[in-house]
Design an enzyme around this catalytic site. Structure first.
Site, PDB file in Angstrom:
ATOM      1  N   ARG A   1       0.635  -1.267   0.006  1.00 18.94           N
ATOM      2  CA  ARG A   1      -0.191  -0.099  -0.047  1.00 18.94           C
ATOM      3  C   ARG A   1       0.866   1.380  -0.119  1.00 18.94           C
ATOM      4  O   ARG A   1       0.128   2.436   0.072  1.00 18.94           O
ATOM      5  CB  ARG A   1      -1.159  -0.101   1.152  1.00 18.94           C
ATOM      6  CG  ARG A   1      -2.254  -0.748   0.700  1.00 18.94           C
ATOM      7  CD  ARG A   1      -3.408  -1.024   1.817  1.00 18.94           C
ATOM      8  NE  ARG A   1      -2.620  -1.691   3.142  1.00 18.94           N
ATOM      9  CZ  ARG A   1      -2.845  -3.025   3.182  1.00 18.94           C
ATOM     10  NH1 ARG A   1      -3.151  -3.810   2.038  1.00 18.94           N
ATOM     11  NH2 ARG A   1      -2.335  -3.763   4.006  1.00 18.94           N
TER      12      ARG A   1
ATOM     13  N   ASP B   1     -13.894 -12.495  10.941  1.00 23.69           N
ATOM     14  CA  ASP B   1     -12.991 -11.966  10.034  1.00 23.69           C
ATOM     15  C   ASP B   1     -13.342 -10.334  10.295  1.00 23.69           C
ATOM     16  O   ASP B   1     -12.909  -9.700   9.274  1.00 23.69           O
ATOM     17  CB  ASP B   1     -12.704 -12.259   8.779  1.00 23.69           C
ATOM     18  CG  ASP B   1     -11.448 -11.757   8.002  1.00 23.69           C
ATOM     19  OD1 ASP B   1     -10.740 -11.279   8.612  1.00 23.69           O
ATOM     20  OD2 ASP B   1     -11.713 -11.869   6.639  1.00 23.69           O
TER      21      ASP B   1
ATOM     22  N   CYS C   1      -5.251 -16.186  -4.498  1.00 21.98           N
ATOM     23  CA  CYS C   1      -4.418 -15.662  -5.564  1.00 21.98           C
ATOM     24  C   CYS C   1      -5.242 -15.844  -6.862  1.00 21.98           C
ATOM     25  O   CYS C   1      -5.626 -15.099  -7.919  1.00 21.98           O
ATOM     26  CB  CYS C   1      -2.973 -15.503  -5.724  1.00 21.98           C
ATOM     27  SG  CYS C   1      -2.021 -14.758  -4.387  1.00 21.98           S
TER      28      CYS C   1
HETATM   29 CA    CA Z   1      -8.381 -10.975   8.170  1.00 22.52          CA
END
Ligand code: CA
Length: 705
Positions: free
Chosen positions: A135, A321, A629
């Site tokens: 980032r 999560d 991915c």
């Molecule tokens: Ca996570």
């Protein structure tokens, strides 16, 4: 609900990689660049408060229609681009997919230097962590700082790109990685870590910006109380149960770190619990739920010493999560007639929070969209009023938002003129349950890099709700805690936002449009077709007296395949990745770009006998090691090659050799020498099964054939 013809249990794994997508920090300066005066973009969130608000107003809501491409720079070899470029003294600094650093002339677009830390080559297994996420960089005193995914902080000479010092900031041998932008404050540099799903324990590390010496480290979750003596273990171990430290605990602070100079504190946003299934870490002897500090929290640390000051936890006993790693924005707001010093955050859990940053007390919290895991946040206690059974103790639960969040790392911005916060919003649900094989799933093994969740996820969209599976730009009034205006986008997973004193807000989308909107009312006032999806946030700066807008264009959405809507035809290696820069009356032309391509040239040979039992085992393994991915159900959408088209897993022997030798490390394909031959066989049968499935018209994306 997403339905598909799959192997038994396929839907169990449909969503598990989704929430892993996200796996990212500045500013501040005893060095003397005041971005507000110079027109520079000096750190990740531009200013210390990370408002992503620029005082520049040469480009404004009235003349923005004259905005045109000033120059573009192709970035060969790049893929998913997430970084916020910095603009300092006429030079742009940014990072690419695997953390290579670029310096580019901000006026003419000429590349000045590139530094590649070779993170994947240095750590061939580590190449598999955090995927292509990176980032950005930090800048201070003629140095550019990059945190490599394998855990090195490297200070580069801003003029030449040559390394000045390198310092290992990740604890050697632990299961974590790094994807974030470092932040600079008071001559120091701070960075978090990532990898909760892999079994990591979260921490931030502060280094001397001049020398790279580690000054202090703060763990976001406790270690083993029998052997660890750090501050967090002493403070927070009693809020955990079982042998959580054997599983890492999570709480990785991979993105949000904001320096609050007024209170001399660092605000750290922490990640989700690890494993996801709370039974390994939450429940006490009487079955009572423990809070698991400091998961899914903002923690304020003394900027000088790194000592704990206060915390606010969004999700006690985090189990889905859910995380607080979205950007933390500082502001001075007038609330109830009184000036308040606040921090604002839209964590993944679907609420927008305004918190008093002098003491961590909640001021207000409201739902920004579709949220059903909690009714409201109790303003007295700051705790959510949760729905019964929400920790799937009594069976599967369907809930909004999904672990992907109603807002993720894509930056929000705050405009002090309009008083509005601009949030990239997503609407998506999930069905969540305990994994029937949870115990085996989470078993610690430092020699194996794979996801350890103990929980099964399935992404859910309600066909009766047209907004499910889409994204929006929300303009949110943080004082009134209500929506001012919204612009709906056709798909989710769009870019972050930036706003200016020219009464503008900018955002790029997954469909490849860069938009400018009237910041006051949301009217679209400008757009540009970048010919490739955008996930990075725009910036603006002044150089040689002129205002520019820049953005990295490089769509790559991990696990896109779990939501067919994320597949936008941006095919791996097909559309060039670029840095685009705009100015009033810019007349440059965008070079040719291949159009969206939804085709899949799935390889198959009827002579291959696919063993369904091996394919079944392979499916489970695939989603723990490959899916993040290459996409859930082997449906890739640009982050990595579509394996159904690849000649590599077409040949069983070549496949094994490829995984063990990792010839494409520089492209991000990690080494998988921890997989046994039997496991590789299972993956082979699964990929062959999915390729045949596609050719037979039975794959989730076969409709686009
Ligand atoms: Ca996570």
């Amino acid at each position: 609900m997403v339905k598909t013809e799959t192997l038994r249990g396929a839907t169990r794994v449909l969503g598990i990689t989704l929430a892993l997508v996200t796996s990212g920090v500045l500013s501040g300066c005893s060095w003397t660049n005041d971005g507000a005066v110079s027109g520079d973009w000096i750190g990740y969130g531009r200013d210390e408060g990370e408002q992503r608000f620029s005082p520049l107003a040469e480009i404004d809501v009235d003349n923005v229609r004259r905005l045109g491409l000033a120059w573009s720079l192709d970035l060969p070899g790049e893929n998913a681009l997430e970084a916020t470029p910095l603009a300092i003294d006429g030079i742009l600094y940014f990072s690419g997919t695997f953390g290579a650093v670029y310096a580019v002339d901000a006026v003419g677009g000429k590349a000045l230097w590139k530094y590649d830390p070779q993170a994947n080559q240095v750590s061939p297994r580590g190449a598999r962590k955090v995927f292509g996420a990176h980032r950005g960089v930090a800048y201070w005193d003629n140095k550019v700082y990059v945190a490599t995914k394998d855990g090195r902080m490297i200070a580069l000479d801003a003029r030449t790109g040559k390394p000045i010092w390198t310092s290992q900031f990740l604890v050697p041998g632990d299961l974590s990685a790094s994807s974030g932008a470092p932040r600079v404050f008071d001559g120091k540099i701070i960075i978090g870590n990532s990898g909760a799903e892999l079994g990591a324990r979260g921490y931030v590390t502060t280094l001397d910006a001049r020398t790279g010496k580690i000054l202090w480290r703060f763990y976001t979750v406790p270690g083993n109380p029998a052997t660890d003596t750090d501050e967090t273990t002493r403070l927070a171990a009693k809020t955990w149960s079982g042998d959580w430290w054997r599983y890492g605990g999570g709480g990785t602070p991979w993105n949000a770190i904001t320096y609050d100079a007024e209170f001399n504190q660092i605000l750290v946003g922490t990640g989700n619990g690890s494993p996801w299934n709370p039974r390994f870490r939450c429940y006490g002897k009487e079955g009572e739920s423990k809070d698991n500090l400091f998961l899914a929290s903002v923690v304020a640390l003394d900027a000088k010493t790194g000592k704990y000051k206060w915390h606010f936890q969004y999700n006690p006993c985090e189990s889905w999560d859910y995380k607080a790693t979205m950007d933390i924005t500082l502001a001075d707001l007038k609330i109830g007639g009184k000036p308040r010093k606040v921090m604002m955050q839209a964590p993944t859990n679907g609420f927008f929070y305004v918190i008093d940053r002098s003491n961590g007390k909640l001021i207000s919290a409201q739902k920004i969209g579709k949220v059903n895991w909690a009714d409201r946040i109790d303003l007295k206690t700051g705790r959510p009023v949760e729905r019964a059974g929400i920790r799937y103790q009594d069976g599967p639960v369907t809930m909004y938002p999904s672990g992907l969040g109603s807002h993720n790392w894509q930056s929000m911005s705050y405009n002090p003129v309009t008083g509005l916060v601009y949030i990239p919003y997503m609407q998506l649900g999930m069905k969540v349950s305990a994994s029937p094989t949870a115990e085996a799933d989470v078993a610690p093994n430092p020699n194996k890099v794979l996801f350890r969740l103990g929980t099964d996820f399935e992404i859910v969209t309600d066909p009766k709700d047209p907004l499910d599976g889409t994204g929006s730009l929300l303009a949110w009034d943080p004082v009134a805690q209500k929506l001012k205006w919204r612009v709906d986008h056709p798909f989710l997973w769009n870019g972050g936002t930036m706003t200016t004193a020219g009464n503008l807000v900018f955002q790029g989308t997954s469909t490849g449009q860069l938009y400018a909107f009237d910041a006051a009312n949301g009217r679209q006032v400008w757009s540009f077709d970048a010919k490739l999806g955008i996930i990075a946030p725009p910036i603006t700066y002044r150089a040689k007296g002129k205002q520019y807008v820049s953005i990295l264009v490089g769509y790559g959405a991990s696990a896109d395949g779990a939501i067919v809507g994320m597949k936008r035809g941006w095919k791996y290696g097909l559309q060039p990745r670029r840095l685009l820069t705009f100015a009033l009356d810019g007349k440059a032309k965008l070079p040719e770009t291949a159009p969206p391509d939804f085709s899949v040239n799935a390889m198959d040979d009827s002579k291959i006998v696919v063993d369904p039992r091996q394919a079944q085992a392979g499916m489970m393994l695939y989603h723990r090691v490959c899916g993040a991915c290459h996409g859930s159900l082997a449906i890739a959408a640009g982050e990595a090659p579509d394996l159904r088209e690849s000649g590599v897993p077409f040949d069983r022997k070549a496949f094994a050799q490829f995984l063990h030798q990792a010839p494409l490390l520089e492209h991000g394909m990690g080494r998988f020498d921890d997989l046994s031959d039997a496991e590789i066989g299972q993956l082979y049968h699964y990929i062959r099964w999915e390729a045949r499935n596609y050719r037979d018209g039975k794959a989730l994306d076969s409709a686009s054939k």
